[in-house]
Enzyme design. Structure first.
Site, PDB file in Angstrom:
ATOM      1  N   LYS A   4      -4.799  -8.790  16.394  1.00 23.87           N
ATOM      2  CA  LYS A   4      -4.263  -9.405  15.166  1.00 23.87           C
ATOM      3  C   LYS A   4      -4.383  -8.451  13.982  1.00 23.87           C
ATOM      4  O   LYS A   4      -3.402  -8.195  13.262  1.00 23.87           O
ATOM      5  CB  LYS A   4      -5.027 -10.715  14.870  1.00 23.87           C
ATOM      6  CG  LYS A   4      -4.986 -11.737  15.996  1.00 23.87           C
ATOM      7  CD  LYS A   4      -5.697 -13.015  15.633  1.00 23.87           C
ATOM      8  CE  LYS A   4      -7.188 -12.821  15.366  1.00 23.87           C
ATOM      9  NZ  LYS A   4      -7.933 -12.365  16.555  1.00 23.87           N
TER      10      LYS A   4
ATOM     11  N   CYS B 133       5.627  21.166 -41.632  1.00 22.71           N
ATOM     12  CA  CYS B 133       4.379  20.533 -42.073  1.00 22.71           C
ATOM     13  C   CYS B 133       3.696  19.780 -40.931  1.00 22.71           C
ATOM     14  O   CYS B 133       2.468  19.817 -40.786  1.00 22.71           O
ATOM     15  CB  CYS B 133       4.631  19.603 -43.256  1.00 22.71           C
ATOM     16  SG  CYS B 133       5.797  18.280 -42.917  1.00 22.71           S
TER      17      CYS B 133
ATOM     18  N   GLY C 168      -5.012 -15.815  17.757  1.00 21.86           N
ATOM     19  CA  GLY C 168      -5.275 -15.204  19.052  1.00 21.86           C
ATOM     20  C   GLY C 168      -6.763 -15.029  19.250  1.00 21.86           C
ATOM     21  O   GLY C 168      -7.558 -15.126  18.301  1.00 21.86           O
TER      22      GLY C 168
END
Length: 660
Positions: free
Chosen positions: A500, A12, A494
């Protein structure tokens, strides 16, 4: 809704799924096909399994335990209702009346009381959604995109159009034959009126049929496009890292061409072969000289078409690298305007962009001129053949070999024959384009997952060690012999251009090269897969020009998880919650706020405070950045060093710079 009847008690659930799929998606599942789709348990399907398998059929199913009154208030046309050991579909027909589609009993009606007696109190809503995408490759490609029913329908449409054309030609012949003795004026008036009426009906019906065809095609196209785009939700990081955005948007072009091949070119080939054979035979039986003219016309049309096809193919090959260059330079120019201030590079990129634009424009002009020339030659050739047929017809009438009615008839079907016979040659070009688009679509479906075979498991590091690392910044400058122990919360400083940002980007593992060794605790950075690093290493830059509105960030979801009232106050004081457009400083605060629930990640912050007002920076650091260090590993690049607690928390990269 058409009932699919179950043959066993446990079927079903699967029958209910098939009925709903047929109704909502216009599918045509039969009982046996449904059983092939799912390995059905002996006890049948539960609500949970209905929800899971429903996605396979393009159904979004959500189950509830509720009362009858609550069921009435649910939105939707169809509901799955659970009877004892049985599923049915119900539809609210009237206020107190339900239409039931039962795979065991068929269709019937129940009132509220009758439904309540059988119902267990469990029901599910059903919504249409995209179907799950099975794996697609070259072996099963044809199966996924070929729809025999649609092709039969398109062939039927073409047959109707051809039938109308043939009827028009036959009717013209009959009208002229029956009115030729009425005098020239009457003959012309009757013929013109009758011809215009038939031609008008033909054009109207042709337009309607083509409209139906186009509607069906675009409906199918949109369905397949949504079906394909849904695969993006399940693709891995590796997939997106290997596919450019342009490749993903190209799917639309490839899909349209593949569907056109199946739904236009294949029906055209079937019809063209049939028409060419039948009408060619008719012309040959009536008069061979007209057949030879038609054959020559076909050869000329094919020659023009092939010239246009191969010219377009050659010029397109020239256009592709130029378009790629144009896109590449445009992206670089966009980055220059947003992230840099470099007048020399800007002028160089603009020069490259102008060159690419000029070349692309020249290529486009060549294609347009070629198409116009081809169309002009084709139109001229058509006129030449029309005059040739007319001249032969007039000579034949003078010599009394055939009548005026026959001339009009042969004139009409000869044009039909040459048009459809030419399509047979054009099919070869369609096959060529189909093969190309099919290969491209299959390639875009492929998802290589070898990246997932990583060597180590992810663990948030306590320290990152750089051992004898060297990084090339540009042709004249290097970061050399880096021996650093980076700890949680450390700030990197820096001078400008000291590397960086480059150092942080290398820690993301996204392809920047370096010499030496980088270790996260005891594990080498190169031992982690790209997917692992993507999901566990966050790199944020202060350049946030792409975002303007808080809705771009998922702001509402982040607020729900925030537990700190001081953070709420910070957001309120900076006016983020009521701004339509955000300033650069507000964007930086917002992106830091959205990181608050991260755990066990490496977070790299590249000047993410540079646009925030000076008086606000300490507060933002204490409320949004410092808490990140409790559950994550955080590195910052900053010029403002007020947040550095001691010299041990600061790394200056300037001493490591070397001229090369």
């Amino acid at each position: 809704m058409k009932i699919i009847y179950q043959e066993q008690p446990n079927e079903c659930g699967i029958c209910v799924l098939g009925m709903l799929a047929n109704e909502l998606h216009e599918d045509k599942y039969a009982h046996d096909e449904l059983l092939e789709q799912i390995n059905l348990p002996a006890s049948g399907l539960s609500f949970f399994e209905l929800e899971t398998y429903g996605k396979k059929f393009g159904l979004e199913i959500a189950s509830y335990q509720l009362t009858l009154e609550e069921l009435k208030q649910l939105e939707g046309k169809y509901f799955i209702v659970h009877f004892p050991k049985h599923f049915v579909v119900v539809h609210k027909k009237q206020d107190n009346l339900w239409e039931v589609f039962d795979p065991a009993k068929g269709k019937y009606l129940l009132n509220d009381e009758e439904l309540k007696k059988q119902w267990t109190g469990y029901a599910a809503t059903v919504q249409k959604s995209f179907k799950e995408i099975p794996p697609i490759n070259k072996r099963n490609f044809f199966k996924h995109f070929f729809d025999l029913n649609l092709i039969i329908f398109y062939v039927f449409i073409e047959l109707i159009i051809i039938g109308i054309s043939t009827l028009l030609a036959t009717a013209s012949k009959t009208m002229i034959a029956n009115t030729v003795d009425f005098g020239t004026s009457v003959n012309i008036v009757v013929f013109v009126v009758f011809f215009l009426v038939l031609k008008g009906l033909y054009l109207l019906l042709y337009a309607l049929l083509q409209m139906v065809r186009n509607v069906l095609f675009w409906k199918q196209y949109r369905g397949y496009l949504g079906w394909i785009m849904q695969t993006l939700q399940t693709k891995s990081f590796v997939y997106f890292s290997n596919k450019s955005p342009n490749q993903l948007t190209e799917r639309q072009f490839y899909l349209k061409e593949v569907l056109s091949f199946f739904n236009v070119h294949i029906p055209n080939l079937i019809i063209s072969c049939t028409v060419a054979l039948i009408i060619g035979t008719l012309i040959g039986i009536n008069q061979m000289e007209f057949l030879w003219i038609a054959i020559v016309q076909i050869v000329v049309n094919c020659a023009i078409f092939l010239y246009d096809f191969f010219f377009t193919k050659r010029i397109t090959k020239q256009a592709i690298p130029q378009m790629e260059l144009q896109n590449k330079v445009s992206l670089q120019l966009d980055g220059n305007l947003r992230d840099e201030q470099n007048g020399k590079r800007f002028n160089y990129l603009m020069m490259q962009l102008r060159k690419a634009l000029i070349k692309n424009q020249n290529i486009s002009n060549q294609k347009e001129v070629n198409h116009l020339a081809s169309d002009g030659v084709k139109s001229f050739a058509q006129q030449v053949f029309d005059f040739l047929i007319l001249a032969l017809g007039i000579i034949g009438i003078i010599e009394q070999r055939y009548t005026l009615a026959f001339l009009f008839y042969i004139f009409s079907i000869q044009a039909l024959f040459s048009a459809y016979a030419t399509r047979i040659i054009q099919f070869g070009a369609a096959v060529n384009l189909y093969q190309f688009c099919k290969d491209k679509l299959v390639t875009l479906f492929e998802d290589k997952v070898n990246d997932c075979n990583f060597k180590v498991s992810w663990k948030c590091p306590k320290v990152i060690n750089l051992n004898n690392c060297s990084i090339t910044l540009n042709q004249n400058l290097d970061l050399a012999n880096l021996n650093l122990n980076l700890t949680n919360g450390m700030v990197i400083s820096g001078e400008n251009g000291s590397g960086k940002s480059t150092l942080l980007k290398i820690l993301t593992g996204r392809g920047l090269s370096y010499q030496g060794q980088i270790k996260l605790d005891e594990l080498d950075l190169k031992d982690f897969s790209a997917s692992q690093l993507f999901h566990n290493v966050y790199y944020l830059t202060g350049q946030l020009t792409a975002y303007n509105d808080i809705t771009d960030f998922g702001y509402s979801e982040a607020l729900l998880n925030c537990k700190n009232p001081q953070v709420y106050q910070l957001l309120a004081d900076t006016g983020i919650h009521n701004q339509i457009k955000l300033s650069s400083g507000q964007k930086q605060i917002l992106q830091l706020f959205l990181l608050q629930n991260l755990k066990d990640k490496v977070i790299l912050l590249d000047e993410t405070l540079n646009a925030i007002a000076t008086e606000l920076k300490p507060r933002v650091y204490q409320l949004l950045i410092k808490p990140l260090t409790y559950n994550n590993f955080v590195l910052m690049v900053e010029h403002d060093l007020r947040f550095v607690n001691s010299e041990q928390d600061l790394i200056n990269l300037s001493p490591y710079l070397q001229q090369t």
